[in-house]
Design a protein around this motif. Sequence first.
Motif, mmCIF file in Angstrom:
data_model
loop_
_atom_site.group_PDB
_atom_site.id
_atom_site.type_symbol
_atom_site.label_atom_id
_atom_site.label_comp_id
_atom_site.label_asym_id
_atom_site.label_seq_id
_atom_site.Cartn_x
_atom_site.Cartn_y
_atom_site.Cartn_z
ATOM 1 N N LEU A 192 6.718 -32.962 5.870
ATOM 2 C CA LEU A 192 7.941 -32.590 5.144
ATOM 3 C C LEU A 192 7.631 -31.995 3.772
ATOM 4 C CD1 LEU A 192 10.338 -35.578 5.940
ATOM 5 C CD2 LEU A 192 10.153 -33.379 7.086
ATOM 6 N N THR A 223 5.582 -37.920 8.364
ATOM 7 C CA THR A 223 6.392 -37.642 7.157
ATOM 8 C C THR A 223 5.747 -36.607 6.245
ATOM 9 O OG1 THR A 223 7.115 -39.962 7.287
ATOM 10 C CG2 THR A 223 7.688 -38.762 5.292
ATOM 11 N N TYR A 274 7.528 -28.484 4.517
ATOM 12 C CA TYR A 274 8.883 -28.092 4.930
ATOM 13 C C TYR A 274 9.757 -27.818 3.694
ATOM 14 C CZ TYR A 274 13.458 -28.681 7.279
ATOM 15 O OH TYR A 274 14.736 -28.506 7.755
ATOM 16 N N TYR A 275 9.721 -28.749 2.707
ATOM 17 C CA TYR A 275 10.574 -28.577 1.529
ATOM 18 C C TYR A 275 9.948 -27.648 0.488
ATOM 19 C CZ TYR A 275 13.894 -31.944 3.368
ATOM 20 O OH TYR A 275 14.840 -32.571 4.151
ATOM 21 N N ALA A 306 14.726 -34.110 9.249
ATOM 22 C CA ALA A 306 14.953 -33.093 8.215
ATOM 23 C C ALA A 306 15.846 -31.975 8.755
ATOM 24 C CB ALA A 306 13.615 -32.533 7.733
ATOM 25 N N ILE A 363 10.233 -34.264 10.966
ATOM 26 C CA ILE A 363 10.854 -32.931 10.994
ATOM 27 C C ILE A 363 12.207 -32.978 11.703
ATOM 28 C CG2 ILE A 363 10.608 -30.589 11.946
ATOM 29 C CD1 ILE A 363 8.823 -30.943 9.525
#
Length: 213
Positions: A182, A179, A185-186, A93, A90
Amino acid sequence: MKIILLGPPGAGKGTQAANIVDTYGVPHISTGDIFRKNIKEGTELGKKAQEYINQGKLVPDELTCGLVASRISEDDCKDGFMLDGFPRNIFQAEYLNKYLTENNVALDKVINIEVDSELLIERACGRRICKNCGATYHIKFNPSKKDGICDVCQSALTQRPDDNEETVSQRIQVYLSETKPLVDYYTEKNVIANINGNQDINKVFEDIKAALA
Ligand code: AP5
């Protein structure tokens, strides 16, 4: 085209990156490849990165983020780039998001290659790489025509030192804890395309092309 390739170790990011470069001509920025080049050349960065890579751990953010920002600020990335293996947590990112926002750049797609975990160790441990041109093979799923010899440049194939069962298992654990978040997150940012990476290499690429269309 500004793309991120996301996925666990052995998912097929590097394999599909080569297909994407051939088709779309975007610069391929692989943090793993950058670290391996530095290790080969014996640079200070390479010496530091090697310690972490050999243990299957992430190289610290302070060694990683700046080098990606400086690479994507180069001229050949003005019209697009493909990040492979970055971001990986994160913090990275958020760092990338801040950098892109400040430079008025929008991500087009995050390609998330999903593969069943039981396939990952076999894929990574069976991987062979050409020392000279970097072409990737697999002893079972994507063998070279001549055993141990690259089809492209006829050089010897080699195995990455972090492609043994113990280190790959550690890399998978790191992927799951650092990871994989993510993906959410996306997904929240509405840029993700989830691709079934369990399929044959060509079929995976067909799905990626459809997602990028
Ligand atoms: P990195 O080089 O990025 O490795 P990785 O993410 O672990 O991914 P891999 O290269 O192992 O797998 P891949 O998804 O590219 O699979 P491939 O296409 O080769 O990172 C290495 C290390 O560097 C990290 O552990 C970390 O220490 C450090 N690092 C890198 N980035 C970092 C960052 N941002 N922050 C901190 N540290 C960082 O495919 C694998 C095999 O499967 C091949 O043999 C291939 O032929 C075969 N294959 C591919 N697709 C298929 C398919 N569909 N069916 C059957 N076989 C297939």
